[in-house]
Design an enzyme around this catalytic site. Structure first.
Site, PDB file in Angstrom:
ATOM      1  N   LYS A   1     -12.563   5.324  -8.525  1.00  0.00           N
ATOM      2  CA  LYS A   1     -11.100   5.490  -8.624  1.00  0.00           C
ATOM      3  C   LYS A   1     -10.532   4.582  -9.719  1.00  0.00           C
ATOM      4  O   LYS A   1      -9.753   5.018 -10.571  1.00  0.00           O
ATOM      5  CB  LYS A   1     -10.453   5.147  -7.273  1.00  0.00           C
ATOM      6  CG  LYS A   1      -8.942   5.088  -7.334  1.00  0.00           C
ATOM      7  CD  LYS A   1      -8.305   4.474  -6.099  1.00  0.00           C
ATOM      8  CE  LYS A   1      -6.828   4.187  -6.378  1.00  0.00           C
ATOM      9  NZ  LYS A   1      -6.121   3.600  -5.253  1.00  0.00           N
TER      10      LYS A   1
ATOM     11  N   LYS B   1      -5.162  -5.233 -13.165  1.00  0.00           N
ATOM     12  CA  LYS B   1      -6.176  -4.774 -12.194  1.00  0.00           C
ATOM     13  C   LYS B   1      -7.104  -3.729 -12.840  1.00  0.00           C
ATOM     14  O   LYS B   1      -8.333  -3.778 -12.702  1.00  0.00           O
ATOM     15  CB  LYS B   1      -5.454  -4.168 -10.982  1.00  0.00           C
ATOM     16  CG  LYS B   1      -6.309  -3.348 -10.059  1.00  0.00           C
ATOM     17  CD  LYS B   1      -6.858  -4.132  -8.911  1.00  0.00           C
ATOM     18  CE  LYS B   1      -7.853  -3.308  -8.118  1.00  0.00           C
ATOM     19  NZ  LYS B   1      -8.469  -3.999  -7.034  1.00  0.00           N
TER      20      LYS B   1
ATOM     21  N   THR C   1      -3.306   0.121  -5.510  1.00  0.00           N
ATOM     22  CA  THR C   1      -3.811   0.251  -6.885  1.00  0.00           C
ATOM     23  C   THR C   1      -3.475   1.663  -7.345  1.00  0.00           C
ATOM     24  O   THR C   1      -4.003   2.635  -6.782  1.00  0.00           O
ATOM     25  CB  THR C   1      -5.340   0.057  -6.920  1.00  0.00           C
ATOM     26  OG1 THR C   1      -5.643  -1.222  -6.375  1.00  0.00           O
ATOM     27  CG2 THR C   1      -5.861   0.135  -8.351  1.00  0.00           C
TER      28      THR C   1
HETATM   29  P1  NAD Z   1      -6.806   3.301   3.350  1.00  0.00           P
HETATM   30  O1  NAD Z   1      -6.988   4.724   3.059  1.00  0.00           O
HETATM   31  O2  NAD Z   1      -7.647   2.638   4.375  1.00  0.00           O
HETATM   32  O3  NAD Z   1      -5.260   3.020   3.753  1.00  0.00           O
HETATM   33  C1  NAD Z   1      -4.175   3.713   3.205  1.00  0.00           C
HETATM   34  C2  NAD Z   1      -3.279   4.125   4.361  1.00  0.00           C
HETATM   35  O4  NAD Z   1      -2.087   4.738   3.854  1.00  0.00           O
HETATM   36  C3  NAD Z   1      -3.925   5.148   5.300  1.00  0.00           C
HETATM   37  O5  NAD Z   1      -4.043   4.577   6.582  1.00  0.00           O
HETATM   38  C4  NAD Z   1      -2.972   6.351   5.274  1.00  0.00           C
HETATM   39  O6  NAD Z   1      -2.842   6.996   6.525  1.00  0.00           O
HETATM   40  C5  NAD Z   1      -1.680   5.676   4.831  1.00  0.00           C
HETATM   41  N1  NAD Z   1      -0.713   6.619   4.261  1.00  0.00           N
HETATM   42  C6  NAD Z   1      -0.902   7.549   3.292  1.00  0.00           C
HETATM   43  N2  NAD Z   1       0.244   8.202   3.044  1.00  0.00           N
HETATM   44  C7  NAD Z   1       1.179   7.684   3.862  1.00  0.00           C
HETATM   45  C8  NAD Z   1       2.545   7.962   4.108  1.00  0.00           C
HETATM   46  N3  NAD Z   1       3.193   8.904   3.442  1.00  0.00           N
HETATM   47  N4  NAD Z   1       3.202   7.230   5.035  1.00  0.00           N
HETATM   48  C9  NAD Z   1       2.540   6.262   5.737  1.00  0.00           C
HETATM   49  N5  NAD Z   1       1.239   5.954   5.552  1.00  0.00           N
HETATM   50  C10 NAD Z   1       0.568   6.663   4.648  1.00  0.00           C
HETATM   51  O7  NAD Z   1      -6.939   2.543   1.946  1.00  0.00           O
HETATM   52  P2  NAD Z   1      -7.213   0.977   1.713  1.00  0.00           P
HETATM   53  O8  NAD Z   1      -8.671   0.722   1.574  1.00  0.00           O
HETATM   54  O9  NAD Z   1      -6.394   0.182   2.690  1.00  0.00           O
HETATM   55  O10 NAD Z   1      -6.609   0.828   0.239  1.00  0.00           O
HETATM   56  C11 NAD Z   1      -5.205   0.795   0.020  1.00  0.00           C
HETATM   57  C12 NAD Z   1      -4.962   0.519  -1.456  1.00  0.00           C
HETATM   58  O11 NAD Z   1      -5.573  -0.733  -1.802  1.00  0.00           O
HETATM   59  C13 NAD Z   1      -5.582   1.566  -2.391  1.00  0.00           C
HETATM   60  O12 NAD Z   1      -4.690   1.805  -3.441  1.00  0.00           O
HETATM   61  C14 NAD Z   1      -6.870   0.910  -2.863  1.00  0.00           C
HETATM   62  O13 NAD Z   1      -7.267   1.350  -4.148  1.00  0.00           O
HETATM   63  C15 NAD Z   1      -6.455  -0.554  -2.898  1.00  0.00           C
HETATM   64  N6  NAD Z   1      -7.568  -1.511  -2.744  1.00  0.00           N
HETATM   65  C16 NAD Z   1      -8.493  -1.330  -1.754  1.00  0.00           C
HETATM   66  C17 NAD Z   1      -9.538  -2.244  -1.614  1.00  0.00           C
HETATM   67  C18 NAD Z   1     -10.576  -2.083  -0.528  1.00  0.00           C
HETATM   68  O14 NAD Z   1     -11.584  -2.797  -0.571  1.00  0.00           O
HETATM   69  N7  NAD Z   1     -10.378  -1.204   0.447  1.00  0.00           N
HETATM   70  C19 NAD Z   1      -9.616  -3.335  -2.480  1.00  0.00           C
HETATM   71  C20 NAD Z   1      -8.634  -3.514  -3.453  1.00  0.00           C
HETATM   72  C21 NAD Z   1      -7.607  -2.581  -3.569  1.00  0.00           C
END
Ligand code: NAD
Length: 300
Positions: free
Chosen positions: A250, A175, A100
């Protein structure tokens, strides 16, 4: 590089966090070879346990893949990773960003993909970590029809509803708008319950009326912010998430960025962002977003 219409593809998956980890695992279960990378070694190891092939860099993960998926925290991470991977992918590679992110960053990475001759989609999700694990996410997809048609069977391994919303960044637009409705409606429902308490109206009576009247909405009937009327809502387990306040904040901030970008007037979106910011600063960050009712009640 695989034929993109093949049932079993080799794909790169970058970002194996709360959402990306289980999404990648579902792609493995569907028979794909998934080459994964995350900056956090423990997450890479956990994904390996689910059948993901661990890689040491973005470039190593995406080389030779016909499809690449990213699931990252924010626009700056997506721009950085897509910049790296552009040097390693072939023309016609299908790039799907499921993070997102803000509209401008999304448009920017679509532009990078186009310049490289790749197909690209923004495909943010709703459904949270439970949806990611169960493979029941909703995907809101932006990009050209050719890319959408190629991606649909792949997304189906991770989700139940796959909706093509229009061209580049329209998945993000959908979204952001949806979650602005959600943020505002949760505040509206919470204020109504607090007012009812002051008036001496029981929570159950308000629920019984509003759930079958014009006040009916998802924040009331699926995610009710008071315990009792909807036994599965986070209010019944001390507001353990669910959907954490940090992510609601966010998404509301993204709505305000988008409003500033376009000149749209979103007064309630603005107010909702300010309330969630205050709740987050007061210690609510890690709670479910429906816990905003506690702040509204405490300030009454
Ligand atoms: P998270 O922080 O658990 O996972 C993101 C991952 O990206 C981390 O593990 C981080 O180490 C990795 N990362 C960052 N930079 C990187 C790079 N340069 N190379 C490789 N890996 C890298 O976040 P999440 O909860 O999995 O959310 C991910 C996305 O999904 C976000 O944009 C969030 O807004 C969206 N989202 C999350 C949820 C939820 O409930 N968690 C629901 C809907 C949408």
């Amino acid at each position: 590089m695989d034929d993109i219409n093949s049932k079993h593809l080799t794909m790169g998956f970058i970002g194996l966090g709360h959402m990306g980890g289980p999404m990648a695992a579902n792609l493995v279960k569907a028979g794909h070879v998934v080459r994964g990378f995350d900056l956090m070694p423990d997450l890479l190891q956990a994904a390996t346990g689910a059948g993901v092939t661990p890689c040491r860099s973005v470039v190593e993960a995406v080389e030779g893949c016909g499809v690449v998926i990213t699931m990252l925290p924010a626009g700056k991470h997506v721009i950085s990773v897509w910049t790296d991977l552009m040097t390693a992918v072939s023309e016609r590679t299908l790039l799907i960003d499921c993070s997102t992110i803000d509209i401008e960053s999304s448009r920017h990475v679509h532009g990078m993909a186009k310049a490289r001759g790749c197909l690209s989609l923004d495909a943010p999700v709703s459904g949270g970590t439970s949806g990611a694990m169960a493979g029941t996410l909703t995907f809101m997809v932006g990009g050209e029809s050719e890319a959408f048609t190629a991606a649909e069977p792949i997304l189906r391994a991770m989700g139940q509803k796959i909706i093509h919303c229009g061209g580049a960044a329209m998945g993000q637009a959908a979204k952001i708008c949806n979650n602005m409705i959600l943020g505002i409606s949760m505040i509206a429902v919470s204020e109504a319950f607090v007012l009812a308490e002051k008036l001496g109206l029981s929570q159950q009576s308000l629920y019984d009326v509003a759930s079958v009247s014009s006040g009916q909405c998802w924040s009331l009937t699926t995610y009710c912010p008071v315990p009792g009327p909807v036994p599965a809502s986070p209010a019944n387990r001390d507001y353990q998430p669910g959907f954490v306040t940090a992510l609601m904040l966010k998404d509301l901030m993204l709505s305000q960025d988008a409003a500033a970008l376009t000149g749209a007037k979103t007064q309630l979106g603005h107010e909702a962002a300010a309330l969630y910011q205050r709740f987050s600063d007061a210690g609510g960050t890690a709670k479910d977003f429906s816990a905003i009712i506690e702040m509204i009640r405490s300030e009454t």
